[in-house]
Write a protein that holds these residues in place. Structure first.
Motif, PDB file in Angstrom:
ATOM      1  N   ARG A  16       9.218  11.975   1.267  1.00  0.00           N
ATOM      2  CA  ARG A  16       9.661  11.381   0.000  1.00  0.00           C
ATOM      3  C   ARG A  16      11.105  11.809  -0.319  1.00  0.00           C
ATOM      4  O   ARG A  16      11.918  11.012  -0.787  1.00  0.00           O
ATOM      5  N   ARG A  65       1.120   1.149   1.837  1.00  0.00           N
ATOM      6  CA  ARG A  65       1.395   2.406   2.553  1.00  0.00           C
ATOM      7  C   ARG A  65       0.303   2.716   3.575  1.00  0.00           C
ATOM      8  O   ARG A  65       0.589   3.128   4.700  1.00  0.00           O
ATOM      9  N   ASP A  98       1.251   3.155   7.359  1.00  0.00           N
ATOM     10  CA  ASP A  98       0.990   4.498   7.914  1.00  0.00           C
ATOM     11  C   ASP A  98       0.009   4.465   9.088  1.00  0.00           C
ATOM     12  O   ASP A  98       0.131   5.249  10.020  1.00  0.00           O
ATOM     13  N   ARG A 151       1.811   2.144  12.314  1.00  0.00           N
ATOM     14  CA  ARG A 151       3.136   2.413  12.907  1.00  0.00           C
ATOM     15  C   ARG A 151       2.980   2.954  14.335  1.00  0.00           C
ATOM     16  O   ARG A 151       1.915   3.482  14.694  1.00  0.00           O
TER      17      ARG A 151
END
Ligand code: CDP
Length: 254
Positions: free
Chosen positions: A67, A209, A213, A216
């Protein structure tokens, strides 16, 4: 003769005592690595933080690192589709967890600035999975995470802790919970800070997300074969912590 025998007794007694003392010290000093992975908002950080407190371990929120990197990229208009720009930007980034006595938490600092709260913003959450999918970014973060676990005594939460960062962690938990429950939990958390946030936005962000996640190329989110699957949909935070603490203590005292 008598003197020799009593001398031997003293030596033997002290050796046994020494051995017992060494065993005790070893037991007291036995530290393990606890890896907690799972989907967004299923309570990983609450669990990890409490475990670390109970065991006197270091807590590392690996997500905070991704982040903070994303925040830097956004603020500095880094085009993260360009490999060279990413490499150049990473050289300018220093990440540090610093304990805050007031909040009693370890907080993320980006180049000396406390960004613990700003990195939780939806603006960052919207982009973090894209940034975290970049090979160079992962290498940068994982190297630092592995250093933090060198002396063991660490609880780290994230997406690839049990699979990539610490594949030999003594205890691996893969946390999950029903989607609706996860959305509700994250909504409550963010609504306290920003009453303008909507449940639809949060739901869309978590779904996006989770998709990025787990799909990928680089270190996708997946349960390590030796991780324990824990669904906490119907468990309170306290019950989840107690369950994992029991598992950890069993390994530590084994
Ligand atoms: O709190 P929440 O579970 O929603 O997310 P986080 O732990 O703060 O992580 C934010 C994002 O960072 C995730 O959605 C992932 O894209 C990325 N991340 C990752 O790729 N690998 C990790 N070990 C931790 C986080």
């Amino acid at each position: 003769m008598c003197f020799v025998l009593s001398l031997m007794n003293v030596v033997l007694f002290n050796t046994t005592l020494l051995r017992q003392l060494l065993y005790f010290c070893e037991y007291m000093a036995k530290k393990i690595i606890i890896a907690i992975d799972g989907w967004s908002s299923c309570g990983k950080s609450t669990l990890a933080k409490e475990l670390a407190k109970e065991l006197g371990y270091l807590y590392v929120d690996s997500g905070a690192m991704y982040r903070a990197i994303t925040l830097y990229f956004l603020r500095n208009h880094v085009d993260w589709t360009e490999k060279n720009e990413v490499k150049k930007a990473l050289k300018e980034i220093s990440l540090e967890f610093i304990h805050n006595d007031k909040s009693e938490q370890s907080e993320m600092h980006l180049n000396g600035e406390n960004v613990e709260y700003v990195i939780r913003d939806l603006v960052v959450a919207e982009k973090v999975s894209d940034v975290a999918a970049i090979k160079e970014v992962r290498k940068f973060a994982v190297e630092q995470q592995q250093l933090m676990g060198k002396k063991k005594g660490v609880v780290m939460d994230g997406r690839d802790i049990g699979t990539v960062v610490f594949p030999k962690a003594e205890l691996k938990i893969f946390l999950t919970a029903d989607n609706a429950v996860r959305v509700e939990r994250r909504f409550k958390e963010l609504f306290e800070k920003n009453p303008n946030v909507t449940i639809e936005e949060i739901k869309a962000n978590l779904e996006m997300r989770d998709y990025i996640d787990s799909n990928r190329e680089e270190s996708p989110l997946r349960k390590a074969d030796d991780a324990i699957l824990l669904d906490n949909t119907n468990l309170t935070a306290k019950e989840t912590i107690q369950k994992v603490l029991k598992l950890a203590k069993r390994i530590i005292t084994d």
